[in-house]
Design an enzyme around this catalytic site. Structure first.
Site, PDB file in Angstrom:
ATOM      1  N   CYS A 156      -4.479  -3.932 -20.755  1.00 32.96           N
ATOM      2  CA  CYS A 156      -5.908  -3.699 -20.970  1.00 32.96           C
ATOM      3  C   CYS A 156      -6.466  -2.559 -20.124  1.00 32.96           C
ATOM      4  CB  CYS A 156      -6.682  -4.987 -20.711  1.00 32.96           C
ATOM      5  SG  CYS A 156      -6.147  -6.336 -21.782  1.00 32.96           S
TER       6      CYS A 156
ATOM      7  N   HIS B 174     -14.743  -4.882 -15.564  1.00 34.62           N
ATOM      8  CA  HIS B 174     -13.797  -5.391 -16.555  1.00 34.62           C
ATOM      9  C   HIS B 174     -14.404  -6.617 -17.231  1.00 34.62           C
ATOM     10  CE1 HIS B 174      -9.936  -5.761 -18.475  1.00 34.62           C
ATOM     11  NE2 HIS B 174      -9.789  -7.001 -18.040  1.00 34.62           N
TER      12      HIS B 174
ATOM     13  N   GLU C 168     -12.618 -10.187  -9.679  1.00 37.94           N
ATOM     14  CA  GLU C 168     -13.267  -8.878  -9.704  1.00 37.94           C
ATOM     15  C   GLU C 168     -14.521  -8.864  -8.833  1.00 37.94           C
ATOM     16  OE1 GLU C 168     -14.439  -5.313 -12.847  1.00 37.94           O
ATOM     17  OE2 GLU C 168     -14.232  -7.362 -13.592  1.00 37.94           O
TER      18      GLU C 168
ATOM     19  N   LYS D 245     -18.364  -6.033 -22.429  1.00 43.51           N
ATOM     20  CA  LYS D 245     -17.526  -6.874 -23.294  1.00 43.51           C
ATOM     21  C   LYS D 245     -18.302  -8.067 -23.834  1.00 43.51           C
ATOM     22  CE  LYS D 245     -12.986  -5.749 -21.303  1.00 43.51           C
ATOM     23  NZ  LYS D 245     -13.383  -4.849 -20.211  1.00 43.51           N
TER      24      LYS D 245
ATOM     25  N   HIS E  73     -13.420  -7.837 -26.192  1.00 46.23           N
ATOM     26  CA  HIS E  73     -12.397  -7.156 -25.383  1.00 46.23           C
ATOM     27  C   HIS E  73     -11.463  -6.387 -26.307  1.00 46.23           C
ATOM     28  CE1 HIS E  73      -9.655  -6.057 -22.419  1.00 46.23           C
ATOM     29  NE2 HIS E  73      -9.297  -7.239 -21.918  1.00 46.23           N
TER      30      HIS E  73
ATOM     31  N   PHE F 216      -2.792  -7.327 -17.994  1.00 42.85           N
ATOM     32  CA  PHE F 216      -1.642  -8.185 -17.741  1.00 42.85           C
ATOM     33  C   PHE F 216      -0.542  -7.365 -17.062  1.00 42.85           C
ATOM     34  CE2 PHE F 216      -2.022 -11.781 -21.159  1.00 42.85           C
ATOM     35  CZ  PHE F 216      -3.193 -12.204 -20.565  1.00 42.85           C
TER      36      PHE F 216
END
Length: 419
Positions: A169, A309, A320, A340, A345, A406
């Site tokens: 991502c 994010h 985060e 998002k 996403h 990931f």
């Protein structure tokens, strides 16, 4: 003549977007500022047996509006999305490639999955075809992750640096930073960058359901994505593409380009912690932001807007926030938003449309909102301006864009109002 070791300034001269909120840049930005949700019931496949039945799909996209039938069948949707967003960015930048040195114009693209639909389609046909290998001759070039960057270069005849970054991502943000680097170093005059993803199909939704990463709030699709809210239950999948034209300041001035903004810093790191989870204290994310600030030559207090994010992951959101607190301290003047909550996403393409959100925030002096979130994790209440519910007019001179993937992949980029 550049002095040895002197880096080029890198500017943005074109933008293009194909998103769940709009199929062009202006529609995307207007919907984002107005807090529109792109979520709804999945239409691409029968979700009867799936835990998650909704996503943020692109609306009203017809490949035949952009490609003839023979051309369209050569491309997976993720490549189609890439080509459409790039065409808008090229037009937006006023580029005539025939007047440029195409040996010094490149493409660095991002995607986490590539042609996942083409892969699913081919395997399904084989599995139901009595084991007879009747594969489409376009199967492999439709599937491979690097094909979008190759097809873009073929369309415009660009012979410069060409590759695709794959960092889950963080892919598109990584691509943008790599493009920034190549132009800084004088290895290219102009690079088309960004990212695309077309993941809303059975194997993606089923796979992310298996990891318990997706929201299953099927009865409230439009408000399901709640970044940083204690009631969050996972991310909402999105699809689309964002394209950005980067070029050296000198090159842009020489061709009389309209300079939109400047990119001044990038940090790429790893959490080195877990297969899918972020570090609990945000070690890698904090380091990426620190490196980006160092390259930009600014302090954390100079960042006006941070596009986080912020996926609405129960664990990732907390991580985060810890990383942001480590870098920015308690700073109610820092405007944060998790876009998002509206776009969903876009996985490997997320960094591209979120970079565009940062750039537009700079040009328009407005911070898009975080929608759906009604309260913040108690430990972080009041520490930052989370821009809940509605957009905020304010001066934005510097904007930062965070992306996490990931495998622990992290990228943070910084954009600046161009003087």
């Amino acid at each position: 003549m550049k002095l040895v070791g002197q880096l080029n300034r890198v500017v943005i001269t074109g933008l293009g977007a194909l998103t769940p909120l709009g199929n062009n840049l202006n529609d995307f930005w207007n919907a984002l500022v107005n807090g529109v949700s792109g979520a709804g019931a999945i239409t691409k496949f029968d979700t009867t047996n799936f835990k998650t039945k909704f996503a943020c799909e692109i609306k009203g996209f017809n490949p035949q509006d952009f490609f003839d039938r023979n051309e369209a069948r050569k491309y997976d949707p993720f490549t189609q999305y890439a080509l459409v967003s790039v065409a808008e960015a090229v037009k937006n930048a006023g580029i005539d490639f025939d007047k440029l040195n195409k040996n010094r114009v490149g493409v660095i693209w991002g995607s986490g999955n590539g042609g996942i639909y083409s892969f699913q389609e081919a395997v399904s046909e084989y599995a139901t075809g009595n084991g007879i290998p009747r594969f489409n001759p376009y199967f492999y070039p439709k599937m491979i992750v690097d094909i979008a960057s190759g097809v873009i270069s073929i369309k415009y005849g660009l012979r410069g640096v060409n590759f695709t970054s794959v960092s889950a991502c963080a892919s598109a943000n990584t691509a943008i930073i790599e493009a920034f680097n190549f132009i800084q170093w004088g290895k290219a005059d102009m690079i088309i960058t960004g990212g695309s993803e077309a993941p809303i199909y059975e194997i993606s939704v089923g796979g992310f359901n298996a990891t318990k990463a997706l929201s299953t709030n099927n009865s409230n699709a439009e408000t399901a994505c709640k970044p940083f809210d204690p009631a969050r239950d996972g991310f909402v999948m999105g699809e689309g593409a964002g394209a950005i034209i980067l070029e050296s300041y000198e090159h842009a001035v020489q061709r009389g380009a309209n300079i939109i903004a400047e990119i001044v810093g990038g940090g790429m790191t790893a959490d080195a912690y877990h297969l899918t989870s972020t570090h609990p204290e945000g070690e890698g994310t904090a380091l990426a932001m620190q490196l980006a600030l160092q390259e930009a030559g600014i302090s954390a207090s100079e960042i006006d807007y941070l596009n986080v994010h912020g996926t609405a992951s129960p664990v990732g959101d907390i991580s985060e926030l810890y990383s942001i607190e480590r870098i920015f301290g308690r700073n109610p003047d820092l405007s944060i938003s998790a876009t998002k909550s509206m776009t969903g996403h876009l996985l490997g393409a997320a960094g591209a449309i979120e970079a565009i959100a940062c750039i537009k925030a700079i040009t328009d002096d407005i911070v898009p909102p975080t929608i759906n979130t009604t309260q913040i994790e108690p430990d972080f209440e009041g520490k930052f301006d989370m821009t809940l519910g509605t957009a905020k007019k304010r001066p934005v001179n510097y904007a930062m864009n965070n992306t996490l993937g990931f495998g622990g992949h992290i990228a943070s980029s910084i954009f600046k109002k161009c003087q």
